[in-house]
Write a protein that holds these residues in place. Structure first.
Motif, PDB file in Angstrom:
ATOM      1  N   ALA A   6       0.912  -1.269   0.159  1.00 56.46           N
ATOM      2  CA  ALA A   6      -0.096   0.118  -0.003  1.00 56.46           C
ATOM      3  C   ALA A   6       0.808   1.180   0.180  1.00 56.46           C
ATOM      4  CB  ALA A   6      -0.968   0.028   1.256  1.00 56.46           C
ATOM      5  N   ARG A   7       1.813   1.215   0.928  1.00 54.29           N
ATOM      6  CA  ARG A   7       2.887   2.338   0.797  1.00 54.29           C
ATOM      7  C   ARG A   7       3.521   2.643  -0.543  1.00 54.29           C
ATOM      8  NH1 ARG A   7       5.851   2.540   6.735  1.00 54.29           N
ATOM      9  NH2 ARG A   7       3.873   2.758   8.172  1.00 54.29           N
ATOM     10  N   GLN A   8       4.016   1.594  -1.034  1.00 58.31           N
ATOM     11  CA  GLN A   8       4.585   1.565  -2.590  1.00 58.31           C
ATOM     12  C   GLN A   8       3.674   2.183  -3.345  1.00 58.31           C
ATOM     13  OE1 GLN A   8       5.902  -2.421  -3.404  1.00 58.31           O
ATOM     14  NE2 GLN A   8       7.738  -2.120  -2.493  1.00 58.31           N
ATOM     15  N   ALA A   9       2.369   1.714  -3.461  1.00 55.45           N
ATOM     16  CA  ALA A   9       1.297   2.197  -4.594  1.00 55.45           C
ATOM     17  C   ALA A   9       1.310   3.790  -4.100  1.00 55.45           C
ATOM     18  CB  ALA A   9       0.073   1.305  -4.450  1.00 55.45           C
ATOM     19  N   ALA A  10       0.863   4.114  -2.723  1.00 51.06           N
ATOM     20  CA  ALA A  10       0.790   5.746  -2.600  1.00 51.06           C
ATOM     21  C   ALA A  10       2.090   6.489  -3.152  1.00 51.06           C
ATOM     22  CB  ALA A  10       0.524   5.662  -1.020  1.00 51.06           C
ATOM     23  N   LEU A  11       3.325   5.956  -2.757  1.00 48.46           N
ATOM     24  CA  LEU A  11       4.490   6.590  -3.244  1.00 48.46           C
ATOM     25  C   LEU A  11       4.297   6.706  -4.673  1.00 48.46           C
ATOM     26  CD1 LEU A  11       6.762   8.040  -2.220  1.00 48.46           C
ATOM     27  CD2 LEU A  11       7.996   5.907  -2.299  1.00 48.46           C
ATOM     28  N   ARG A  12       4.264   5.563  -5.320  1.00 48.91           N
ATOM     29  CA  ARG A  12       4.028   5.672  -6.835  1.00 48.91           C
ATOM     30  C   ARG A  12       3.137   6.781  -7.461  1.00 48.91           C
ATOM     31  NH1 ARG A  12       4.640  -0.503  -7.442  1.00 48.91           N
ATOM     32  NH2 ARG A  12       6.580  -0.632  -8.159  1.00 48.91           N
ATOM     33  N   ARG A  13       1.899   7.109  -6.744  1.00 47.32           N
ATOM     34  CA  ARG A  13       0.785   7.990  -7.215  1.00 47.32           C
ATOM     35  C   ARG A  13       1.332   9.194  -6.851  1.00 47.32           C
ATOM     36  NH1 ARG A  13      -2.495   3.980  -4.696  1.00 47.32           N
ATOM     37  NH2 ARG A  13      -2.531   5.091  -2.841  1.00 47.32           N
ATOM     38  N   ARG A  14       1.925   9.402  -5.548  1.00 47.19           N
ATOM     39  CA  ARG A  14       2.480  10.650  -5.553  1.00 47.19           C
ATOM     40  C   ARG A  14       3.386  11.385  -6.554  1.00 47.19           C
ATOM     41  NH1 ARG A  14       6.686  12.333  -0.280  1.00 47.19           N
ATOM     42  NH2 ARG A  14       7.080  14.522  -1.271  1.00 47.19           N
ATOM     43  N   LYS A  15       4.740  10.313  -6.688  1.00 41.12           N
ATOM     44  CA  LYS A  15       5.590  10.672  -7.734  1.00 41.12           C
ATOM     45  C   LYS A  15       5.146  11.068  -9.136  1.00 41.12           C
ATOM     46  CE  LYS A  15       8.402   7.202  -6.630  1.00 41.12           C
ATOM     47  NZ  LYS A  15       9.741   6.576  -6.721  1.00 41.12           N
ATOM     48  N   ALA A  16       3.996  10.303  -9.553  1.00 43.98           N
ATOM     49  CA  ALA A  16       3.441  10.526 -10.727  1.00 43.98           C
ATOM     50  C   ALA A  16       2.638  11.775 -10.713  1.00 43.98           C
ATOM     51  CB  ALA A  16       2.471   9.257 -11.070  1.00 43.98           C
ATOM     52  N   ASP A  17       1.957  12.043  -9.529  1.00 45.05           N
ATOM     53  CA  ASP A  17       1.306  13.189  -9.527  1.00 45.05           C
ATOM     54  C   ASP A  17       2.249  14.697  -9.515  1.00 45.05           C
ATOM     55  OD1 ASP A  17      -1.326  14.824  -9.058  1.00 45.05           O
ATOM     56  OD2 ASP A  17      -0.453  15.184  -7.126  1.00 45.05           O
ATOM     57  N   GLN A  19       5.313  14.913 -10.786  1.00 42.48           N
ATOM     58  CA  GLN A  19       5.698  14.691 -12.195  1.00 42.48           C
ATOM     59  C   GLN A  19       5.051  15.448 -13.189  1.00 42.48           C
ATOM     60  OE1 GLN A  19       7.514  11.142 -13.526  1.00 42.48           O
ATOM     61  NE2 GLN A  19       9.141  12.246 -14.556  1.00 42.48           N
ATOM     62  N   ARG A  20       3.549  15.064 -13.030  1.00 42.71           N
ATOM     63  CA  ARG A  20       2.828  15.492 -14.072  1.00 42.71           C
ATOM     64  C   ARG A  20       2.446  17.016 -13.723  1.00 42.71           C
ATOM     65  NH1 ARG A  20      -2.073  16.874 -13.364  1.00 42.71           N
ATOM     66  NH2 ARG A  20      -2.201  15.737 -11.219  1.00 42.71           N
ATOM     67  N   ARG A  21       2.129  17.220 -12.548  1.00 37.12           N
ATOM     68  CA  ARG A  21       2.071  18.721 -12.280  1.00 37.12           C
ATOM     69  C   ARG A  21       3.143  19.627 -12.747  1.00 37.12           C
ATOM     70  NH1 ARG A  21       0.260  18.059  -6.393  1.00 37.12           N
ATOM     71  NH2 ARG A  21       1.051  20.283  -6.052  1.00 37.12           N
ATOM     72  N   VAL A  22       4.582  19.231 -12.484  1.00 39.83           N
ATOM     73  CA  VAL A  22       5.343  19.863 -12.794  1.00 39.83           C
ATOM     74  C   VAL A  22       5.658  19.948 -14.348  1.00 39.83           C
ATOM     75  CG1 VAL A  22       8.118  20.029 -12.804  1.00 39.83           C
ATOM     76  CG2 VAL A  22       6.939  19.818 -10.828  1.00 39.83           C
ATOM     77  N   HIS A  23       5.420  18.963 -14.911  1.00 41.51           N
ATOM     78  CA  HIS A  23       5.238  18.822 -16.474  1.00 41.51           C
ATOM     79  C   HIS A  23       4.286  19.783 -17.177  1.00 41.51           C
ATOM     80  CE1 HIS A  23       4.402  17.176 -20.425  1.00 41.51           C
ATOM     81  NE2 HIS A  23       5.806  17.202 -20.722  1.00 41.51           N
ATOM     82  N   ASP A  24       3.295  19.832 -16.588  1.00 42.47           N
ATOM     83  CA  ASP A  24       1.969  20.485 -17.026  1.00 42.47           C
ATOM     84  C   ASP A  24       2.212  22.104 -16.822  1.00 42.47           C
ATOM     85  OD1 ASP A  24       0.763  18.115 -17.631  1.00 42.47           O
ATOM     86  OD2 ASP A  24      -0.684  18.267 -16.107  1.00 42.47           O
ATOM     87  N   ASN A  25       3.092  22.604 -15.975  1.00 44.99           N
ATOM     88  CA  ASN A  25       3.287  23.816 -15.627  1.00 44.99           C
ATOM     89  C   ASN A  25       4.500  24.524 -15.954  1.00 44.99           C
ATOM     90  OD1 ASN A  25       0.903  24.968 -14.108  1.00 44.99           O
ATOM     91  ND2 ASN A  25       1.148  23.083 -13.202  1.00 44.99           N
ATOM     92  N   ASP A  26       5.664  23.494 -16.188  1.00 45.38           N
ATOM     93  CA  ASP A  26       6.740  24.100 -16.443  1.00 45.38           C
ATOM     94  C   ASP A  26       7.115  24.587 -17.918  1.00 45.38           C
ATOM     95  OD1 ASP A  26       9.640  24.728 -15.802  1.00 45.38           O
ATOM     96  OD2 ASP A  26      10.227  22.529 -16.440  1.00 45.38           O
ATOM     97  N   ARG A  27       7.664  25.736 -18.351  1.00 49.45           N
ATOM     98  CA  ARG A  27       7.930  26.233 -19.638  1.00 49.45           C
ATOM     99  C   ARG A  27       9.115  26.813 -19.473  1.00 49.45           C
ATOM    100  NH1 ARG A  27       3.789  24.334 -19.652  1.00 49.45           N
ATOM    101  NH2 ARG A  27       1.581  25.058 -19.870  1.00 49.45           N
ATOM    102  N   PHE A  50      14.097  11.359  -7.546  1.00 51.83           N
ATOM    103  CA  PHE A  50      13.023  10.799  -6.759  1.00 51.83           C
ATOM    104  C   PHE A  50      11.610  10.237  -7.419  1.00 51.83           C
ATOM    105  CE2 PHE A  50       9.044  12.108  -4.242  1.00 51.83           C
ATOM    106  CZ  PHE A  50       8.845  11.194  -3.745  1.00 51.83           C
ATOM    107  N   VAL A  51      11.165  11.353  -8.369  1.00 54.17           N
ATOM    108  CA  VAL A  51      10.211  10.971  -9.167  1.00 54.17           C
ATOM    109  C   VAL A  51      10.180  10.252 -10.371  1.00 54.17           C
ATOM    110  CG1 VAL A  51       9.040  13.327  -8.339  1.00 54.17           C
ATOM    111  CG2 VAL A  51      10.362  13.264 -10.597  1.00 54.17           C
ATOM    112  N   GLU A  52      11.551   9.899 -11.014  1.00 61.15           N
ATOM    113  CA  GLU A  52      11.837   9.259 -12.035  1.00 61.15           C
ATOM    114  C   GLU A  52      12.100   7.809 -11.588  1.00 61.15           C
ATOM    115  OE1 GLU A  52      14.756  11.148 -14.397  1.00 61.15           O
ATOM    116  OE2 GLU A  52      13.077  12.405 -15.363  1.00 61.15           O
ATOM    117  N   ASP A  53      12.142   7.592 -10.172  1.00 61.36           N
ATOM    118  CA  ASP A  53      12.640   6.203  -9.668  1.00 61.36           C
ATOM    119  C   ASP A  53      10.895   5.446  -9.712  1.00 61.36           C
ATOM    120  OD1 ASP A  53      13.239   4.020  -8.510  1.00 61.36           O
ATOM    121  OD2 ASP A  53      13.253   4.861  -6.580  1.00 61.36           O
ATOM    122  N   ASP A  54      11.039   4.635 -10.587  1.00 62.52           N
ATOM    123  CA  ASP A  54       9.819   3.679 -10.718  1.00 62.52           C
ATOM    124  C   ASP A  54       9.699   2.550  -9.881  1.00 62.52           C
ATOM    125  OD1 ASP A  54      11.096   2.221 -12.274  1.00 62.52           O
ATOM    126  OD2 ASP A  54      10.043   2.663 -14.035  1.00 62.52           O
ATOM    127  N   GLY A  55      10.889   2.074  -9.427  1.00 63.34           N
ATOM    128  CA  GLY A  55      11.009   1.040  -8.594  1.00 63.34           C
ATOM    129  C   GLY A  55      11.386  -0.289  -9.554  1.00 63.34           C
TER     130      GLY A  55
END
Length: 143
Positions: A6-17, A19-27, A50-55
């Motif tokens: 469960a912690r692994q899944a939560a951490l994966r979601r956090r990292k993906a979120d 990464q997506r939010r930075v990607h969507d806003n970075d210019r 950290f965010v690119e480490d998918d395990g």
């Protein structure tokens, strides 16, 4: 164990979120009237790791062996002891990178730290810009 999964899944979601939010806003530009927020490249490198480490390469290891979050944004390496004056010899791209206000705010609200280094031009040696709308740093960074 079930809790570890469960912690692994939560951490994966956090990292993906994140990464997506930075990607969507970075210019690679800022809009008229906006400023650059300069961030130590070493901190950004830690965040990317950290965010690119998918395990994938860490299968079979405990979740705590994964790359940890980078901690508070730290721009101290870029500044003299007064916390305002840039150190000499810093190079854009090698020592620091500029992000827009949206990305800075994401990093600030997630990790805290600083100080904010705000410039109208993507150059640490340009005059600083006071930005009273920078969100306050949280007392503790997100886990």
């Amino acid at each position: 164990c079930g809790e570890c999964v469960a912690r692994q899944a939560a951490l994966r979601r956090r990292k993906a979120d994140e990464q997506r939010r930075v990607h969507d806003n970075d210019r690679n530009f800022v809009d008229d009237g906006q400023c650059w927020y300069l961030i130590d490249k070493a901190w950004l490198t830690d965040w990317l790791a950290f965010v690119e480490d998918d395990g994938e390469v860490l299968e079979g290891r405990w979740w705590t062996d994964w790359i940890e979050p980078p901690g508070q944004v730290s721009n101290a390496r870029l500044l003299l002891a007064d916390g305002k004056t840039p150190r000499q010899g810093l190079v854009k791209g090698r020592d620091y990178r500029g992000v827009n206000k949206q990305v800075w705010t994401l990093f600030q609200t997630t990790y805290g730290g600083g100080p904010a280094i705000v410039r109208r031009v993507l150059d640490i040696y340009e005059p600083p810009v006071d930005d009273v709308s920078v969100p306050p740093s949280p007392a503790t960074p997100a886990p």
